[in-house]
Write a protein that holds these residues in place. Structure first.
Motif, PDB file in Angstrom:
ATOM      1  N   ARG A 373       0.878  -1.208  -0.171  1.00 15.97           N
ATOM      2  CA  ARG A 373       0.167   0.080  -0.136  1.00 15.97           C
ATOM      3  C   ARG A 373       0.835   1.137   0.090  1.00 15.97           C
ATOM      4  NH1 ARG A 373      -3.243  -3.259   3.521  1.00 15.97           N
ATOM      5  NH2 ARG A 373      -2.185  -2.311   5.437  1.00 15.97           N
ATOM      6  N   TYR A 374       2.095   1.461   0.646  1.00  8.48           N
ATOM      7  CA  TYR A 374       3.003   2.290   0.811  1.00  8.48           C
ATOM      8  C   TYR A 374       3.307   2.767  -0.768  1.00  8.48           C
ATOM      9  CZ  TYR A 374       7.818   4.056   0.994  1.00  8.48           C
ATOM     10  OH  TYR A 374       9.026   4.569   0.738  1.00  8.48           O
ATOM     11  N   VAL A 375       3.699   1.717  -1.466  1.00  2.39           N
ATOM     12  CA  VAL A 375       4.097   1.893  -2.840  1.00  2.39           C
ATOM     13  C   VAL A 375       3.109   2.418  -3.760  1.00  2.39           C
ATOM     14  CG1 VAL A 375       5.281   0.872  -4.655  1.00  2.39           C
ATOM     15  CG2 VAL A 375       5.998   0.191  -2.442  1.00  2.39           C
ATOM     16  N   GLN A 376       1.923   1.940  -3.503  1.00  4.33           N
ATOM     17  CA  GLN A 376       0.820   2.320  -4.521  1.00  4.33           C
ATOM     18  C   GLN A 376       0.732   3.753  -4.144  1.00  4.33           C
ATOM     19  OE1 GLN A 376      -1.839  -0.870  -3.477  1.00  4.33           O
ATOM     20  NE2 GLN A 376      -1.297  -1.926  -5.448  1.00  4.33           N
ATOM     21  N   ASN A 377       0.780   4.201  -2.730  1.00  2.00           N
ATOM     22  CA  ASN A 377       0.329   5.583  -2.544  1.00  2.00           C
ATOM     23  C   ASN A 377       1.531   6.459  -2.652  1.00  2.00           C
ATOM     24  OD1 ASN A 377      -2.140   4.594  -1.354  1.00  2.00           O
ATOM     25  ND2 ASN A 377      -1.340   4.470   0.511  1.00  2.00           N
ATOM     26  N   GLY A 378       2.396   6.077  -3.456  1.00  2.00           N
ATOM     27  CA  GLY A 378       3.696   6.974  -3.855  1.00  2.00           C
ATOM     28  C   GLY A 378       5.182   6.543  -3.432  1.00  2.00           C
ATOM     29  N   GLY A 379       5.133   5.487  -2.764  1.00  2.00           N
ATOM     30  CA  GLY A 379       6.531   5.131  -2.111  1.00  2.00           C
ATOM     31  C   GLY A 379       7.242   4.506  -3.218  1.00  2.00           C
ATOM     32  N   ALA A 380       8.670   3.916  -2.783  1.00  2.00           N
ATOM     33  CA  ALA A 380       9.275   3.474  -3.568  1.00  2.00           C
ATOM     34  C   ALA A 380      10.099   2.318  -2.855  1.00  2.00           C
ATOM     35  CB  ALA A 380      10.418   4.508  -4.066  1.00  2.00           C
ATOM     36  N   ILE A 381      10.236   1.142  -3.644  1.00  2.00           N
ATOM     37  CA  ILE A 381      11.190  -0.331  -3.203  1.00  2.00           C
ATOM     38  C   ILE A 381      11.783  -0.559  -4.161  1.00  2.00           C
ATOM     39  CG2 ILE A 381       9.095  -1.698  -3.954  1.00  2.00           C
ATOM     40  CD1 ILE A 381       9.448  -3.339  -1.554  1.00  2.00           C
ATOM     41  N   LEU A 382      13.019  -0.945  -3.565  1.00  2.00           N
ATOM     42  CA  LEU A 382      14.070  -1.644  -4.419  1.00  2.00           C
ATOM     43  C   LEU A 382      14.358  -2.955  -3.945  1.00  2.00           C
ATOM     44  CD1 LEU A 382      17.110   0.307  -5.917  1.00  2.00           C
ATOM     45  CD2 LEU A 382      17.412  -2.066  -5.100  1.00  2.00           C
ATOM     46  N   VAL A 383      14.428  -3.900  -4.989  1.00  2.00           N
ATOM     47  CA  VAL A 383      14.730  -5.339  -4.282  1.00  2.00           C
ATOM     48  C   VAL A 383      16.165  -5.555  -5.232  1.00  2.00           C
ATOM     49  CG1 VAL A 383      14.258  -7.752  -4.261  1.00  2.00           C
ATOM     50  CG2 VAL A 383      12.588  -5.883  -3.930  1.00  2.00           C
ATOM     51  N   SER A 384      16.877  -6.015  -4.428  1.00  2.00           N
ATOM     52  CA  SER A 384      18.315  -6.620  -5.045  1.00  2.00           C
ATOM     53  C   SER A 384      18.429  -8.011  -4.494  1.00  2.00           C
ATOM     54  CB  SER A 384      19.523  -5.970  -4.461  1.00  2.00           C
ATOM     55  OG  SER A 384      20.553  -6.437  -4.753  1.00  2.00           O
ATOM     56  N   ALA A 385      18.023  -8.935  -5.471  1.00  2.00           N
ATOM     57  CA  ALA A 385      17.805 -10.391  -5.124  1.00  2.00           C
ATOM     58  C   ALA A 385      19.010 -11.223  -5.385  1.00  2.00           C
ATOM     59  CB  ALA A 385      16.626 -10.880  -5.935  1.00  2.00           C
ATOM     60  N   GLY A 386      19.000 -12.369  -4.650  1.00  2.00           N
ATOM     61  CA  GLY A 386      20.121 -13.400  -4.868  1.00  2.00           C
ATOM     62  C   GLY A 386      19.471 -14.490  -4.938  1.00  2.00           C
ATOM     63  N   PRO A 387      20.069 -15.768  -4.874  1.00  2.00           N
ATOM     64  CA  PRO A 387      19.404 -16.907  -4.952  1.00  2.00           C
ATOM     65  C   PRO A 387      18.000 -17.235  -4.383  1.00  2.00           C
ATOM     66  CG  PRO A 387      21.918 -17.313  -4.434  1.00  2.00           C
ATOM     67  CD  PRO A 387      21.292 -15.821  -4.155  1.00  2.00           C
ATOM     68  N   GLU A 388      17.837 -16.656  -3.109  1.00  2.00           N
ATOM     69  CA  GLU A 388      16.561 -16.567  -2.300  1.00  2.00           C
ATOM     70  C   GLU A 388      15.291 -16.168  -2.995  1.00  2.00           C
ATOM     71  OE1 GLU A 388      17.635 -12.400  -2.189  1.00  2.00           O
ATOM     72  OE2 GLU A 388      18.967 -14.361  -1.622  1.00  2.00           O
ATOM     73  N   MET A 389      15.473 -15.386  -4.198  1.00  2.00           N
ATOM     74  CA  MET A 389      14.361 -14.984  -5.077  1.00  2.00           C
ATOM     75  C   MET A 389      13.863 -16.224  -5.711  1.00  2.00           C
ATOM     76  SD  MET A 389      12.775 -12.250  -6.101  1.00  2.00           S
ATOM     77  CE  MET A 389      11.601 -11.550  -7.037  1.00  2.00           C
ATOM     78  N   ALA A 390      14.406 -17.428  -5.982  1.00  2.00           N
ATOM     79  CA  ALA A 390      14.258 -18.399  -6.651  1.00  2.00           C
ATOM     80  C   ALA A 390      13.545 -19.479  -5.921  1.00  2.00           C
ATOM     81  CB  ALA A 390      15.236 -19.049  -7.582  1.00  2.00           C
ATOM     82  N   GLY A 391      13.676 -19.523  -4.521  1.00  2.00           N
ATOM     83  CA  GLY A 391      13.092 -20.543  -3.368  1.00  2.00           C
ATOM     84  C   GLY A 391      11.914 -20.240  -2.783  1.00  2.00           C
ATOM     85  N   VAL A 392      11.479 -20.808  -1.907  1.00  2.00           N
ATOM     86  CA  VAL A 392      10.111 -20.902  -1.103  1.00  2.00           C
ATOM     87  C   VAL A 392      10.116 -19.627  -0.270  1.00  2.00           C
ATOM     88  CG1 VAL A 392       9.962 -23.429  -1.633  1.00  2.00           C
ATOM     89  CG2 VAL A 392      10.836 -22.354   0.539  1.00  2.00           C
TER      90      VAL A 392
END
Length: 710
Positions: A373-392
């Protein structure tokens, strides 16, 4: 012209000594009773005068004409109703009358427009200084009296200075005065612009209202209308909503007057454009590292190096699922304040970065939903992913997944690859022009990375970089009012370590972070305008589309013009254009709008528009001149002697006068001795002989005080 001059044969002290000696001898002779004492004295004085070399200097003179300076004011304010015609008629009439005067020349000086306003005083001072003082007979200025360099006005002049004032008795004007405006303002914090609306001249009764509707617009957006009182200073509150240049347009409508010819002089001073640079107080960033790793310090060093960033950094060292047998009361770790950060104070952050973060039960599902909701209301998020992005434990499987721009495939590629820019990446300001990025025909010159997770991007997301097997590496997307960036590898730190030559690590991460925080220079769709001092403008259109333009330019007078844009690189289109005049211009290309102020919206020429000779009165009074209103008729031109009154009124109207100077120049010079040398010799000899004969005939005179009979 004849004058007596001296060309002494001896030093003056010797001649004076000789004359004194002659007087002394004559006095001694008188005391002795010699009858020739007077002749002796005259002989000595004649000898002294002869040695002084008296001569007559005879010069021939030629009369010089008088000079009258005519100052013709052709500044912008002289284009107001009837002033141009009044000026033309007055200049023509004065030119004919001065030409009809005997022995008189006319020097015409035209005062035009200048960036600093009407520099009439400077031109007048220059014209007076250029003419001989002995020949100047008068200075006449045809003007509305609105000069902008009063400090350059001469204190006096050798001849009368007259002002023929243009304008009409019924002239009046209403103007907007900006008393104070800030150059900078903090985003989302209130600032104030101090202004007032004032009337000048003969305001008609219909316009004497108590208030005026003031129109306010920010960056060409919807107008706000505020009723403000006339003649009173007030502070107009304003809140800037974005960084960079904010153009505030303020104006009011000209009052409607039914009577013909009684409207205000101009509406050029009814509006103003103010450029205020919006700045952030501090950029507040929350960095959450899911675990310690080699690239963790990369993010920290980047954000801590920027003095404008307030960074809060948490690293998860002991997740809840870790079992090491150490009692909690013996740990020196700080508890992760999840409630405060992600629920209570989440709106305080401009950017949230998840660095190799895994869903391990630290945050409840409702916390992830609140971040979304914070992002949809004008916030920003940045995700720097590693191997965990492909896991459960991937963030995509949390409620945050609905705003992420790509869906993980569950695969991690462990192989060297060279990050490359896509076609969109060459256009996007985050990656366009990265050092060493290459182009369609050349590979990048930076080093390789070694690992990445594979994802499937959403249809509306922009893939700026690709990695192994052309898999998406950097994905950018907009969600509601906010922004999301996803980097599918944790290997960017290799560039910072110089692996295989390294790469623009800090520049890339800085651009990603600042784009996420909506910095204007990194907007994909932008319309820029660089204004030069000569009214020339370079338009730059930045877009992700393949084409742009034409640009629609709306001039201050309401006329529109279409300016074609030419390609100038991937995602950039430019055009060079020259504005016809200073003022406020509106630019439009599709849904993109911008307001551009070229010079002042109300030039200095139109700040004060009602004609007045007040600024010239000190000089007029000092020189004995006069100020005549041309609306009352053209004054008569006369000549008077210097020192006499140079203006006045008569039965047939006003009159002004110039003062003939009777100046002349010496064309020849001849010097003739008062007497030739032989004549001086005869004169001195004759005086001496006369004295001797006088003494010889009469004998010696009786001593003073004794009887002649003895």
């Amino acid at each position: 012209m004849t004058e007596l001059r001296f060309d002494p044969l001896l030093p003056w002290w010797a001649i004076v000594a000789l004359a004194a000696l002659a007087l002394l001898v004559a006095g001694f002779a008188l005391w002795r009773g010699l009858r020739g004492w007077a002749w002796r004295g005259l002989a000595g004085l004649a000898a002294a005068l002869a040695l002084a070399g008296p001569a007559l200097e005879i010069g021939s003179r030629m009369g010089l004409s008088d000079i009258v300076i005519l100052i013709d004011d052709r500044s912008a304010s002289q284009t107001l109703p009837e002033r141009g015609a009044q000026t033309d008629a007055a200049v023509d009439a004065l030119t004919r009358r001065i030409a009809a005067l005997p022995n008189t020349e006319l020097r015409r000086v035209t005062v035009g427009d200048n960036d600093d306003g009407t520099l009439l005083a400077t031109e007048m001072a220059r014209a007076i200084a250029a003419e001989p003082e002995a020949r100047l007979a008068g200075v006449i200025a045809v003007t509305d009296g609105r000069l902008h360099d009063p400090a350059m006005l001469p204190a006096a002049a050798p001849a009368p200075v007259h002002v023929l004032l243009t304008g009409r008795p019924q002239d009046w004007d209403r103007r907007l005065v900006i008393e104070e405006a800030p150059a900078f303002g903090l985003i989302d914090q209130q600032i104030a612009i101090r202004l007032r609306i004032e009337d000048q001249g003969a305001v008609p009764p219909q316009a004497q209202t108590g208030s005026v509707n003031l129109r306010l617009s920010l960056d060409g957006g919807p107008e706000q209308v505020v009723a403000v009182p006339l003649g009173q200073s007030l502070a107009l509150p304003l809140t800037l909503d974005h960084a960079g240049q904010n153009v505030v347009q303020i104006g009011f409508d000209a009052p409607a007057i039914d009577e013909p010819g009684r409207g205000e002089l101009t509406d050029r001073n009814n509006a103003a454009a103010i450029s205020i640079n919006g700045v952030r107080d501090r950029l507040r960033v929350l960095l959450v590292s899911g675990e310690p790793h080699a690239g963790e310090r990369t993010w920290r060093n980047l954000l801590k190096s920027d003095a404008a960033v307030d960074l809060i950094h948490f690293t998860i060292l002991r997740p809840p699922d870790k079992s090491d047998g150490v009692p909690v009361n013996e740990l020196s770790l700080i508890a992760f304040p999840t409630q405060e950060l992600f629920m209570e104070r989440i709106e305080d952050f401009d950017l949230i970065i998840f660095d190799r973060y895994s869903v391990r039960g630290i945050l409840p599902p409702e916390y992830y939903a609140n971040i979304a909701r914070y992002v949809q209301n004008g916030g920003a998020i940045l995700v720097s992913a590693g191997p965990e992005m492909a896991g459960v434990e991937s963030l995509y499987l949390s409620p945050l997944g609905r705003i992420l721009p790509a869906r993980p495939t569950g695969q991690v590629l462990e192989e060297p690859y060279l990050p490359r820019l896509t076609d969109e990446g060459r256009r996007h300001p985050v990656t366009a022009g990265l050092p060493g990025g290459g182009d369609e025909d050349r590979d990048p010159t930076w080093g390789r990375w070694l690992r990445m997770a594979t994802v499937t991007p959403d249809p509306g997301a922009q893939v700026a970089m690709t990695g192994a097997d052309d898999q998406p590496l950097l994905i950018l997307d907009r969600v509601g009012e906010g922004r999301v960036a996803l980097l599918t590898s944790d290997q960017v730190w290799l560039w910072g370590r110089g692996f295989e030559g390294g790469g623009p690590q800090l520049e890339l991460l800085r651009r990603i972070a600042h784009w996420s925080m909506k910095e204007p220079e990194l907007e994909e769709e932008a319309l820029l305008a660089d204004v030069a001092g000569d009214l020339s403008v370079r338009f730059t259109r930045r877009t992700m589309a393949d084409s742009a333009g034409p640009l629609v330019v709306t001039r201050p007078d309401g006329e529109t013009e279409r300016v074609p844009l030419e390609p100038a690189g991937p995602g950039r289109f430019t055009a060079d254009w020259t504005a016809p005049e200073p003022g406020l211009y509106r630019l439009a290309d599709g849904d993109l709008r911008r307001v551009l102020a070229i010079g002042p919206a109300a030039p200095r020429e139109f700040e004060q528009t009602v004609a007045s000779a007040a600024a010239l009165q000190p000089l007029i009074k000092a020189t004995g001149g006069g100020a005549v209103v041309l609306a009352d008729g053209m004054p008569d031109l006369r000549t008077v002697a210097p020192g006499r009154r140079a203006h006045g009124s008569a039965a047939l109207g006003d009159w002004i006068a110039i003062t003939p100077r009777d100046a002349a120049s010496v064309t020849g010079l001849e010097r003739r001795p008062l007497l030739p040398g032989w004549a001086w010799l005869l004169l001195v000899s004759g005086l001496i002989l006369t004295g001797w004969l006088r003494e010889g005939r009469a004998g010696k005179a009786a001593p003073i005080g004794r009887d002649a009979s003895g």
